[in-house]
Design a protein around this motif. Sequence first.
Motif, short mmCIF file in Angstrom:
data_model
loop_
_atom_site.label_atom_id
_atom_site.label_comp_id
_atom_site.label_asym_id
_atom_site.label_seq_id
_atom_site.Cartn_x
_atom_site.Cartn_y
_atom_site.Cartn_z
N LEU A 130 27.91 28.13 49.96
CA LEU A 130 26.47 28.07 49.68
C LEU A 130 25.66 28.72 50.79
CD1 LEU A 130 26.19 24.49 48.18
CD2 LEU A 130 26.08 26.67 46.96
N ARG A 131 26.06 28.51 52.04
CA ARG A 131 25.36 29.17 53.15
C ARG A 131 25.51 30.68 53.07
NH1 ARG A 131 27.39 24.75 55.59
NH2 ARG A 131 29.14 25.80 56.60
N LYS A 132 26.71 31.16 52.75
CA LYS A 132 26.94 32.61 52.65
C LYS A 132 26.12 33.22 51.51
CE LYS A 132 31.44 33.04 54.77
NZ LYS A 132 32.61 33.87 54.78
N VAL A 133 26.03 32.53 50.40
CA VAL A 133 25.24 33.02 49.27
C VAL A 133 23.77 33.09 49.66
CG1 VAL A 133 24.45 32.48 46.93
CG2 VAL A 133 26.88 32.34 47.48
N ARG A 134 23.27 32.06 50.32
CA ARG A 134 21.87 32.07 50.77
C ARG A 134 21.61 33.20 51.75
NH1 ARG A 134 22.67 26.21 51.30
NH2 ARG A 134 22.00 25.30 49.34
N GLU A 135 22.56 33.44 52.66
CA GLU A 135 22.42 34.52 53.64
C GLU A 135 22.43 35.89 52.98
OE1 GLU A 135 25.64 33.92 56.37
OE2 GLU A 135 24.80 32.06 57.15
N ALA A 136 23.08 35.99 51.83
CA ALA A 136 23.20 37.28 51.14
C ALA A 136 21.88 37.72 50.51
CB ALA A 136 24.29 37.20 50.07
N GLY A 137 20.90 36.84 50.47
CA GLY A 137 19.60 37.24 49.92
C GLY A 137 19.21 36.41 48.71
N GLU A 138 18.54 37.07 47.78
CA GLU A 138 18.02 36.37 46.61
C GLU A 138 19.13 35.69 45.81
OE1 GLU A 138 17.36 38.96 42.82
OE2 GLU A 138 16.84 40.20 44.53
N ARG A 139 18.73 34.73 45.02
CA ARG A 139 19.68 34.00 44.18
C ARG A 139 20.40 34.98 43.26
NH1 ARG A 139 18.18 29.19 39.97
NH2 ARG A 139 20.31 28.67 39.46
N PRO A 140 21.72 34.91 43.20
CA PRO A 140 22.45 35.87 42.36
C PRO A 140 22.27 35.60 40.87
CG PRO A 140 23.97 34.34 43.39
CD PRO A 140 22.61 34.03 43.94
N SER A 141 22.32 36.67 40.10
CA SER A 141 22.31 36.53 38.65
C SER A 141 23.74 36.33 38.14
CB SER A 141 21.68 37.75 37.99
OG SER A 141 22.39 38.92 38.34
N LEU A 142 24.72 36.69 38.99
CA LEU A 142 26.13 36.54 38.62
C LEU A 142 26.92 36.17 39.87
CD1 LEU A 142 28.45 36.90 36.51
CD2 LEU A 142 28.58 39.28 37.26
N LEU A 143 27.77 35.16 39.73
CA LEU A 143 28.71 34.75 40.76
C LEU A 143 30.09 34.81 40.13
CD1 LEU A 143 29.42 33.46 43.55
CD2 LEU A 143 29.13 31.25 42.43
N VAL A 144 30.96 35.64 40.69
CA VAL A 144 32.31 35.79 40.17
C VAL A 144 33.28 35.11 41.14
CG1 VAL A 144 34.14 37.41 39.53
CG2 VAL A 144 31.74 37.98 39.06
N VAL A 145 34.15 34.27 40.60
CA VAL A 145 35.19 33.60 41.37
C VAL A 145 36.52 34.16 40.90
CG1 VAL A 145 36.27 31.39 41.91
CG2 VAL A 145 33.79 31.52 41.59
N ASP A 146 37.18 34.94 41.76
CA ASP A 146 38.41 35.66 41.37
C ASP A 146 39.51 35.37 42.39
OD1 ASP A 146 40.25 37.43 40.34
OD2 ASP A 146 39.14 39.22 40.91
N THR A 147 40.39 34.55 42.06
CA THR A 147 40.67 33.83 40.83
C THR A 147 40.45 32.33 41.04
OG1 THR A 147 43.00 33.48 41.34
CG2 THR A 147 42.46 35.48 40.16
N VAL A 148 40.17 31.64 39.96
CA VAL A 148 39.93 30.20 40.04
C VAL A 148 41.16 29.48 40.59
CG1 VAL A 148 39.51 28.11 38.69
CG2 VAL A 148 38.15 30.15 38.26
N SER A 149 42.34 29.85 40.15
CA SER A 149 43.55 29.13 40.59
C SER A 149 43.75 29.22 42.09
CB SER A 149 44.78 29.66 39.86
OG SER A 149 45.01 31.01 40.19
N ARG A 150 43.35 30.31 42.73
CA ARG A 150 43.48 30.43 44.19
C ARG A 150 42.43 29.61 44.92
NH1 ARG A 150 47.32 34.13 46.23
NH2 ARG A 150 47.91 35.61 44.62
N MET A 151 41.35 29.28 44.23
CA MET A 151 40.27 28.53 44.86
C MET A 151 40.41 27.02 44.65
SD MET A 151 38.12 31.03 45.89
CE MET A 151 37.85 32.76 45.47
#
Length: 135
Positions: free
Chosen positions: A97-118
């Motif tokens: 969440l901190r990294k996403v906030r640091e990246a700028g505006e709220r994303p319109s798309l967040l991709v998690v590749d791959t779910v099983s590794r996460m």
Amino acid sequence: MGFLYGKPSAGKSFLALDMALSIAAGFPTWHGDKIDSERRRVVYIAAEGKRGMRNRIAAWRSRQGLDAAGAALLEANFALIAETINFMKAEDVGLLLRKVREAGERPSLLVVDTVSRMLPGADENLQKDMTVFVS
């Protein structure tokens, strides 16, 4: 929210990356479907490793023949997080969440590749584990 399911090596990551880059680059459509979002910010979490993903992005850019404006949009709107985030650990999710906030505006798309590794130690086919991931 959506999930891409398929057999291993079926091209799910290529499909997700193509969609994400098309949105970030400001394309009006993706394979014939209109892209409605005015927001073009995309965050792509690649647990598979930075080197391979960077090569895929470079190949996509070359194939698309982006003009300077498209390349600039892509650079401004696409954030790659090339590491595994353990969605079963609150501290890892907080870091994300901190990294996403640091990246700028709220994303319109967040991709998690791959779910099983996460989800180490979890079963992506069990409702209780997927509920933790979705939350």
